[in-house]
Enzyme design. Structure first.
Site, PDB file in Angstrom:
ATOM      1  N   CYS A   1      17.426  -1.334 -48.579  1.00  0.00           N
ATOM      2  CA  CYS A   1      18.201  -0.254 -49.176  1.00  0.00           C
ATOM      3  C   CYS A   1      18.229  -0.438 -50.688  1.00  0.00           C
ATOM      4  CB  CYS A   1      19.626  -0.257 -48.610  1.00  0.00           C
ATOM      5  SG  CYS A   1      20.694   1.024 -49.280  1.00  0.00           S
TER       6      CYS A   1
ATOM      7  N   HIS B   1      19.010   6.521 -41.854  1.00  0.00           N
ATOM      8  CA  HIS B   1      19.534   5.731 -42.970  1.00  0.00           C
ATOM      9  C   HIS B   1      20.265   6.622 -43.979  1.00  0.00           C
ATOM     10  CE1 HIS B   1      19.117   2.208 -45.821  1.00  0.00           C
ATOM     11  NE2 HIS B   1      19.303   3.189 -46.693  1.00  0.00           N
ATOM     12  N   GLU B   2      19.639   7.735 -44.362  1.00  0.00           N
ATOM     13  CA  GLU B   2      20.238   8.601 -45.386  1.00  0.00           C
ATOM     14  C   GLU B   2      21.475   9.333 -44.855  1.00  0.00           C
ATOM     15  OE1 GLU B   2      19.328   7.970 -48.343  1.00  0.00           O
ATOM     16  OE2 GLU B   2      17.559   6.885 -47.711  1.00  0.00           O
TER      17      GLU B   2
ATOM     18  N   HIS C   1      24.303   6.995 -45.061  1.00  0.00           N
ATOM     19  CA  HIS C   1      24.863   6.939 -46.420  1.00  0.00           C
ATOM     20  C   HIS C   1      25.867   8.064 -46.634  1.00  0.00           C
ATOM     21  CE1 HIS C   1      23.134   3.730 -48.760  1.00  0.00           C
ATOM     22  NE2 HIS C   1      21.899   4.046 -48.420  1.00  0.00           N
TER      23      HIS C   1
END
Length: 163
Positions: free
Chosen positions: A89, A131-132, A135
């Site tokens: 990351c 993953h995004e 976030h």
């Protein structure tokens, strides 16, 4: 517009659940331009808005040279059993750990014209979509690690020169 500085683990903006974008205006257009400029640097697969300090629901991606963005992305479907996948990351520089991710994922959102956007796929794209969106939900991938792997990762963060 500009390559923006990446916020590092420990910055409170990374723990915020990002707000949906209600109106597409010049500020949102500038945000998307900055996200695209920022993700184009070598070694970057995705950048979420909160990683550049903006707690709004948008991210950019750069997968095998395919560069784009999604506004108000929602992870609508995943397929397959979670598998350990090597992951890093930008907000946690220098660390790389296996993270459990589904091998296929779909994200739905909109573009700057308010038109629907659907991204779906496997491999690195599936990993980046998960993953995004994590976030944007206020989670850094370290939060998905378990047991000894998590302990090791947190020790590495504490001992890093950037923390």
């Amino acid at each position: 517009m500009a390559v923006r500085e990446i916020r590092l683990y420990g910055d409170p903006v990374l723990r915020q659940v990002c707000a949906p974008i209600e109106n597409i205006d010049d500020g949102v257009r500038a945000l998307i331009a900055d996200l695209i400029d920022t993700v184009q640097l070598p070694g970057r697969a995705g950048v979420a808005a909160n990683q550049i300090g903006v707690a709004l629901r948008a991210f950019s991606y750069n997968i095998d040279g395919d560069i784009g963005y999604v506004i108000n992305p929602v992870l609508t479907e995943v397929r397959g059993e979670k598998q350990p996948t090597g992951e890093g990351c930008l907000s946690v520089p220098g660390l790389w750990h296996d993270t459990l991710r589904h091998p296929w994922a779909r994200v739905e959102g909109i573009d700057l014209d308010g038109e629907p956007v659907v991204l779906e796929g496997d491999g690195l794209l599936a990993q980046a979509l998960q993953h995004e969106t994590d976030h944007l939900d206020g989670m850094v991938y370290l939060g998905r690690l378990e047991g000894e792997t998590r302990k090791l990762a947190m020790r590495e963060v504490r001992e890093s020169d950037w923390f």
